[in-house]
Design a protein around this motif. Structure first.
Motif, short mmCIF file in Angstrom:
data_model
loop_
_atom_site.label_atom_id
_atom_site.label_comp_id
_atom_site.label_asym_id
_atom_site.label_seq_id
_atom_site.Cartn_x
_atom_site.Cartn_y
_atom_site.Cartn_z
N LEU A 122 6.88 15.76 1.70
CA LEU A 122 5.64 14.99 1.69
C LEU A 122 5.88 13.68 0.95
CD1 LEU A 122 3.12 17.85 0.95
CD2 LEU A 122 3.65 16.80 3.15
N PRO A 123 5.17 12.64 1.34
CA PRO A 123 5.42 11.33 0.73
C PRO A 123 4.82 11.21 -0.66
CG PRO A 123 3.57 11.18 2.21
CD PRO A 123 4.12 12.59 2.34
N ASN A 124 5.34 10.26 -1.39
CA ASN A 124 4.67 9.81 -2.60
C ASN A 124 3.34 9.24 -2.11
OD1 ASN A 124 3.69 7.89 -4.52
ND2 ASN A 124 5.73 7.74 -5.40
N PRO A 125 2.21 9.61 -2.72
CA PRO A 125 0.92 9.11 -2.23
C PRO A 125 0.84 7.59 -2.11
CG PRO A 125 0.57 10.86 -3.82
CD PRO A 125 2.05 10.55 -3.83
N ALA A 126 1.60 6.87 -2.94
CA ALA A 126 1.58 5.41 -2.87
C ALA A 126 2.16 4.90 -1.54
CB ALA A 126 2.36 4.82 -4.04
N ASN A 127 2.98 5.73 -0.88
CA ASN A 127 3.63 5.31 0.36
C ASN A 127 3.15 6.08 1.58
OD1 ASN A 127 5.41 3.54 -1.05
ND2 ASN A 127 6.61 5.30 -1.66
N ALA A 128 2.16 6.91 1.43
CA ALA A 128 1.75 7.83 2.51
C ALA A 128 1.26 7.09 3.76
CB ALA A 128 0.67 8.78 2.00
N HIS A 129 0.82 5.89 3.62
CA HIS A 129 0.28 5.14 4.76
C HIS A 129 1.29 4.17 5.37
CE1 HIS A 129 -0.02 2.57 1.28
NE2 HIS A 129 -0.19 1.53 2.07
N VAL A 130 2.48 4.09 4.80
CA VAL A 130 3.46 3.07 5.20
C VAL A 130 4.38 3.62 6.29
CG1 VAL A 130 5.34 1.59 4.42
CG2 VAL A 130 3.41 2.06 2.90
N SER A 131 4.55 2.82 7.34
CA SER A 131 5.51 3.12 8.39
C SER A 131 6.23 1.83 8.76
CB SER A 131 4.80 3.69 9.62
OG SER A 131 4.00 2.69 10.23
N SER A 132 7.38 1.98 9.38
CA SER A 132 8.12 0.80 9.82
C SER A 132 7.32 -0.01 10.83
CB SER A 132 9.46 1.21 10.44
OG SER A 132 10.31 1.74 9.47
N SER A 133 6.61 0.68 11.72
CA SER A 133 5.83 -0.04 12.74
C SER A 133 4.69 -0.83 12.09
CB SER A 133 5.32 0.90 13.83
OG SER A 133 4.58 1.95 13.27
N LEU A 134 4.07 -0.27 11.06
CA LEU A 134 3.02 -1.00 10.33
C LEU A 134 3.61 -2.23 9.66
CD1 LEU A 134 0.05 -1.09 9.26
CD2 LEU A 134 0.91 0.15 7.27
N VAL A 135 4.77 -2.07 9.03
CA VAL A 135 5.44 -3.20 8.37
C VAL A 135 5.77 -4.29 9.39
CG1 VAL A 135 7.60 -3.91 7.24
CG2 VAL A 135 6.34 -1.90 6.41
N ARG A 136 6.31 -3.89 10.54
CA ARG A 136 6.65 -4.88 11.57
C ARG A 136 5.40 -5.64 12.02
NH1 ARG A 136 9.57 -0.54 13.68
NH2 ARG A 136 8.11 -0.35 15.43
N GLN A 137 4.31 -4.93 12.23
CA GLN A 137 3.08 -5.56 12.71
C GLN A 137 2.49 -6.52 11.67
OE1 GLN A 137 -0.17 -2.88 13.57
NE2 GLN A 137 -1.04 -4.30 15.05
N VAL A 138 2.38 -6.06 10.43
CA VAL A 138 1.83 -6.90 9.36
C VAL A 138 2.70 -8.14 9.16
CG1 VAL A 138 1.32 -7.02 6.88
CG2 VAL A 138 0.61 -5.02 8.21
N SER A 139 4.02 -7.94 9.16
CA SER A 139 4.94 -9.07 8.97
C SER A 139 4.83 -10.07 10.12
CB SER A 139 6.37 -8.55 8.86
OG SER A 139 7.27 -9.61 8.76
N ALA A 140 4.75 -9.57 11.34
CA ALA A 140 4.67 -10.45 12.52
C ALA A 140 3.41 -11.30 12.50
CB ALA A 140 4.73 -9.63 13.80
N LEU A 141 2.36 -10.79 11.87
CA LEU A 141 1.10 -11.52 11.80
C LEU A 141 0.95 -12.33 10.51
CD1 LEU A 141 -1.19 -8.77 13.38
CD2 LEU A 141 -0.35 -10.88 14.45
N GLY A 142 2.05 -12.42 9.75
CA GLY A 142 2.06 -13.27 8.56
C GLY A 142 1.56 -12.62 7.30
N GLY A 143 1.37 -11.30 7.31
CA GLY A 143 0.88 -10.61 6.12
C GLY A 143 1.99 -10.32 5.13
N ASP A 144 1.60 -10.00 3.91
CA ASP A 144 2.53 -9.72 2.82
C ASP A 144 2.95 -8.25 2.87
OD1 ASP A 144 3.99 -9.57 0.47
OD2 ASP A 144 2.22 -9.66 -0.84
N VAL A 145 4.22 -8.00 3.16
CA VAL A 145 4.73 -6.63 3.21
C VAL A 145 5.51 -6.25 1.96
CG1 VAL A 145 4.74 -6.52 5.74
CG2 VAL A 145 6.78 -7.33 4.52
N SER A 146 5.53 -7.12 0.96
CA SER A 146 6.33 -6.86 -0.24
C SER A 146 5.97 -5.54 -0.94
CB SER A 146 6.25 -8.02 -1.22
OG SER A 146 4.94 -8.23 -1.69
#
Length: 160
Positions: A122-146
């Motif tokens: 099971l994930p660390n709760p701080a990362n439970a919502h994070v996926s590579s596809s979410l990161v790609r989408q947020v990054s492509a739209l100019g959002g902060d993925v740091s």
């Protein structure tokens, strides 16, 4: 006896959630193979060689200790890789019931084909919502993925 586990994934790109699973696996098994696999159901952002390089750099920068091998595999079934390296365990991070439903049939087939067990972490709760596809989408739209990726990945995505 050297206990070997395999942590597979597309790692496109590697996230802090992935690093959490890798670090915990490194504490449970003597040797951990982090294997970048090609997923034909996904359109890749990064070439496999770059994903391997980013994983190596991210694991090192995160200070994850243990015997860790980063590799790629595209020559057949993942359990063939497991057999080749003497691993009897696959480690998968599970974020939700959707992941469980997706991973369970594969786990059963892998056990049947090659006597390879699958362990779900099971994930660390701080990362439970994070996926590579979410990161790609947020990054492509100019959002902060740091908050979701290691520095090497953030640096790469920011330069695109």
């Amino acid at each position: 006896m050297n206990r070997i586990a395999v942590v597979p994934g597309s790692f496109d790109p590697v996230t802090l959630g992935h690093l959490d699973v890798i670090e915990r696996a490194a504490g449970l098994w003597d040797e951990v193979h982090v294997v970048v696999v090609h997923n034909p159901d996904k359109s890749a952002l990064l070439p496999i060689a770059q994903r391997v390089s980013l994983l190596e750099r991210s694991i090192e920068e995160a200070g994850i200790v243990g015997t860790i091998v980063v590799a790629s595999w595209s020559m057949g079934l993942l359990v063939d890789y497991c057999t080749d390296v003497g691993a009897h365990v696959l480690v998968k991070g599970i974020r939700s019931q959707v992941d469980v439903a997706y991973e369970t049939p594969m786990a059963i087939v892998n056990r049947h084909l090659a006597d390879v067990e699958t362990v779900f972490l099971l994930p660390n709760p701080a990362n439970a919502h994070v996926s590579s596809s979410l990161v790609r989408q947020v990054s492509a739209l100019g959002g902060d993925v740091s908050p979701y990726v290691p520095p090497a990945v953030f640096e790469l995505l920011s330069s695109r």
